[in-house]
Design a protein around this motif. Structure first.
Motif, short mmCIF file in Angstrom:
data_model
loop_
_atom_site.label_atom_id
_atom_site.label_comp_id
_atom_site.label_asym_id
_atom_site.label_seq_id
_atom_site.Cartn_x
_atom_site.Cartn_y
_atom_site.Cartn_z
N SER A 1 -9.15 -0.83 -5.43
CA SER A 1 -8.85 -2.19 -4.89
C SER A 1 -9.98 -2.91 -4.77
O SER A 1 -10.93 -2.62 -3.99
N PRO A 44 -3.38 1.02 -9.55
CA PRO A 44 -2.55 2.39 -8.86
C PRO A 44 -3.20 3.53 -9.41
O PRO A 44 -3.66 3.65 -10.77
N ALA A 85 -6.22 -4.78 -8.42
CA ALA A 85 -5.89 -3.47 -7.92
C ALA A 85 -5.23 -2.50 -9.04
O ALA A 85 -4.46 -3.01 -9.71
N ARG A 118 -12.39 -0.66 -1.96
CA ARG A 118 -11.98 0.54 -1.94
C ARG A 118 -11.56 1.48 -3.10
O ARG A 118 -11.04 0.79 -3.97
N SER A 152 -10.22 -10.52 -7.64
CA SER A 152 -9.37 -9.56 -7.06
C SER A 152 -8.53 -8.66 -7.92
O SER A 152 -8.19 -9.56 -9.00
N PRO A 209 -3.29 1.50 -3.72
CA PRO A 209 -3.90 1.64 -5.07
C PRO A 209 -5.14 2.72 -5.09
O PRO A 209 -5.67 2.66 -4.10
N ASP A 252 -11.28 -6.97 -3.49
CA ASP A 252 -10.76 -7.99 -2.75
C ASP A 252 -11.66 -9.14 -2.63
O ASP A 252 -12.81 -8.91 -1.90
#
Length: 682
Positions: A8, A34, A32, A72, A30, A5, A10
């Protein structure tokens, strides 16, 4: 799309320091996104949506404590590198473009600024690129727009300019925090078209924060539902909105007024309010408001795949997820009123013009001699005739700048008309009416933050009209304040609070209570619910409905939200460039035959699900302020069904498909009736 992705998060958690202790704004969130994907983020105000956006940007400030198992962005540590990514690879578009743009700088210089700051471009090259960006986002005469200041642009143009600035450094991710809330339906559709085009042409990824579920359904691939800082449901947007698994998501959909369903009965707001986030609930934090709560809900709930679904991408934080849960509808779902009383307000031929520009704008020089150009004018309301019956709701729709708000103020005599007459309860109303008319005709403004005095308590705000109009004094006035608070379903405990101590829905209820304090017969509601969450909006609409039943109050309801108008109005009037181009019963106006402008408005409405959409979207060139001919149909210069010069030069005839339904158009009724229904209504 790449397997990894682009963004992201988490187990993202955010805690704010407050005087009452730490406030857990986000708890283990959380998600994500893409590359090239679009994620929607929905939930009520206070759920933590904006905190997610600000955490990604690294803009939460020193008062916030941010933790995450991982965060990230394209392989980078998001929190460590947020300042370097912000503006360069991550762009942001905030809700209010007027607040996002500096009023003292030209639009072009603000679009060019990130190019100079992040790309090291020269001022000249950045300015040239800014013009190109403004053109790319669909702004006509981009060079002139670049030289203009924000106050010289319409709301839609300002929002496009903000998007141009966010796109200047060609980011990979665009964060959109309620980007279309204040825009009318056609401009909103233009912005959505623009964002869809950018996804395709640039491979842009989007995180869209919105309380408009129709927009989310149209633009997003996936959806994350936040409640009180926790993710309660997550998965593909189409599937989640089609068959939601968590009771909270079902509650949001139950509170939504639907343009493709019209007056379906009473809306079902979610009862109560958000929990105290300074004392996080270890169990389900929605259970106090949930219609399906049971003792097992006190245990911690895990975000897990929905049991009944084979697709593991559908997640819900509820042990009852996957069961056939139907949000309960109250017994009083059938409406009692019909708005069939005597005519209360009658306006005939109302007109009002405003001068454009000041003295300096008219000053020019010829051979060194100063001269004044003729004063330019705009006709905001042009010969409008309409009526409202006792207990009736007349919905007024149209794009920004069409004259809706001016008409609302004209019928209240807050501004004087240039021509025309106004009658109230059969009596002629002068330009400067007396206290009797003021008592009987009131207004609820769009923004309670600017219409409520921040230095006055709730009791003082409501008490003033009570004493001003001689309704009660002393202890009786205090009792009347309590009665009005009860009327809008607020307890007497609110008497001593100030506006800043209230939520958005509570402030709007105080605005309604103040308007009702004079015991009026007629209310103008000017975008009274446009900035509210879907559940709060449903509660306020139900409140207005109840007051209409109990007190017989009539409304002129001004809104750019066709879904709200379809739900609340008995009749609808459609305005364009100061004229009413169509008027009639709500169901007649929302189904063919209708005026081409009405058709364009309805085709632009974002719907939840595609089953109700039977016609393609009509994309209008220009806007309401675009140059038009001096005579003929006011919509001729933008009309996709224009039939020739007759539309420009001859005033259109008024067609009447059925009693009370009037359309001002040169096209024959047979042609208008053959148009595919924009909302799926036959």
């Amino acid at each position: 799309m790449a397997d990894a992705p682009l963004l992201s998060l988490d187990a993202l958690s955010v805690t704010y320091a407050t005087g009452r202790g730490p406030l857990a704004a986000l708890q283990d969130v959380s998600l994500a996104i893409p590359k090239g994907g679009a994620m929607g983020l929905v939930g009520e105000s206070g759920s933590g949506k904006s905190s997610v956006v600000l955490a990604i940007l690294g803009l939460l400030g020193e008062g916030a404590r941010v933790t995450a198992a991982a965060a990230r962005f394209d392989g980078h540590d998001l929190f460590a590198e947020a300042p370097a990514l912000r503006g360069r690879r991550i762009g942001v578009v905030f809700q209010d473009p007027s607040a996002a743009l500096n009023p003292a700088l030209t639009v072009g210089s603000q679009v060019a600024e990130p190019l100079v700051l992040h790309r090291g471009m020269s001022q000249e090259d950045a300015a040239a690129r800014a013009v190109s960006l403004l053109s790319e986002v669909g702004l006509p005469r981009a060079e002139a727009v670049a030289r203009a200041y924000p106050h010289q642009l319409s709301g839609g143009m300002k929002q496009r300019a903000v998007i141009a600035g966010a796109l200047a450094c060609e980011p990979d991710l665009l964060l959109l925090d309620e980007p279309t809330t204040a825009l009318d339906v056609t401009v909103e559709a233009q912005i959505l078209d623009l964002l869809e085009g950018l996804r395709k042409s640039r491979g842009l990824s989007l995180l869209l924060v919105s309380h408009n579920l129709g927009i989310v359904d149209r633009l997003c691939d996936d959806l994350t539902v936040l409640y009180a800082g926790r993710v309660v449901e997550q998965g593909p947007a189409e599937a989640l909105l089609g068959v939601p698994s968590h009771p909270y998501t079902r509650g949001l959909l139950g509170a939504l007024p639907r343009a493709d369903r019209g007056r379906i009965g009473r809306l079902v707001p979610i009862p109560g309010g958000l929990p105290d986030l300074t004392q996080p609930d270890p169990g389900c934090n929605f259970r106090a408001r949930c219609a399906f709560a049971e003792p097992a809900c006190a245990a911690p709930q895990v975000l897990a795949p929905v049991r009944s679904g084979a697709d593991a991408s559908r997640l819900a934080r509820c042990h009852k997820a996957g069961e056939n849960l139907i949000w309960p509808v109250p017994d009083e779902a059938v409406r009692r009123h019909r708005g069939e009383g005597d005519i209360l307000l009658a306006a005939e031929g109302l007109s009002r013009s405003f001068a454009l520009g000041g003295l300096l704008g008219r000053l020019s020089f010829r051979n060194g001699i100063p001269r004044l150009a003729p004063q330019a004018e705009v006709r905001a309301v042009d010969g409008v005739t309409l009526s409202v019956r006792a207990g009736e709701v007349l919905g007024l729709v149209g794009e920004s700048g069409c004259g809706k708000t001016t008409l609302g103020r004209l019928v209240l005599r807050l501004i004087a008309s240039d021509s025309g007459t106004l009658r109230f309860a059969g009596e002629l109303v002068p330009d400067k009416p007396g206290a009797a008319f003021r008592r009987r005709a009131q207004i609820v403004f769009q923004n309670p933050d600017s219409s409520l005095n921040p230095r006055k308590t709730v009791a003082e705000i409501i008490r003033r009209p009570v004493t001003l109009f001689g309704i009660a004094r002393g202890a009786e006035a205090d009792a009347e304040v309590d009665r009005l608070l009860e009327l809008v379903r607020l307890s007497p405990a609110y008497r001593g609070r100030y506006p800043h101590q209230l939520s958005g829905g509570e402030k709007q209820r105080i605005g309604i209570a103040r308007a009702l304090a004079s015991r009026p017969d007629f209310l103008v509601c000017d975008e009274a619910v446009s900035a509210l969450d879907v559940s709060v909006q449903a509660a306020v609409l139900n409140l207005l409905d109840d007051l209409r039943d109990r007190l017989g109050v009539a409304y002129l309801f001004i809104s750019h939200d066709i879904g709200v108008i379809a739900h609340v109005a008995d009749r609808i009037a459609v305005m364009y460039r100061g004229k009413v181009v169509e008027e009639g019963p709500a169901r007649a106006v929302l189904a063919p035959p209708y005026h081409p402008y009405t058709e364009a408005l309805l085709s632009a409405v974002p719907l939840v699900g595609s089953s109700g959409r039977a016609a393609a979207r009509i994309r209008l060139a220009g806007d309401v302020s675009s140059a038009a001919g001096a005579g003929g149909c006011p919509f001729a210069h933008r009309c996709p069904r224009r039939i020739g010069p007759v539309c420009d030069t001859v005033v259109p005839p008024v067609l009447e498909p059925k009693k009370g339904h009037r359309i001002a158009c040169h096209l024959p009724l047979e042609t208008l009736a053959a148009v595919p229904p924009a909302l799926g209504w036959a």
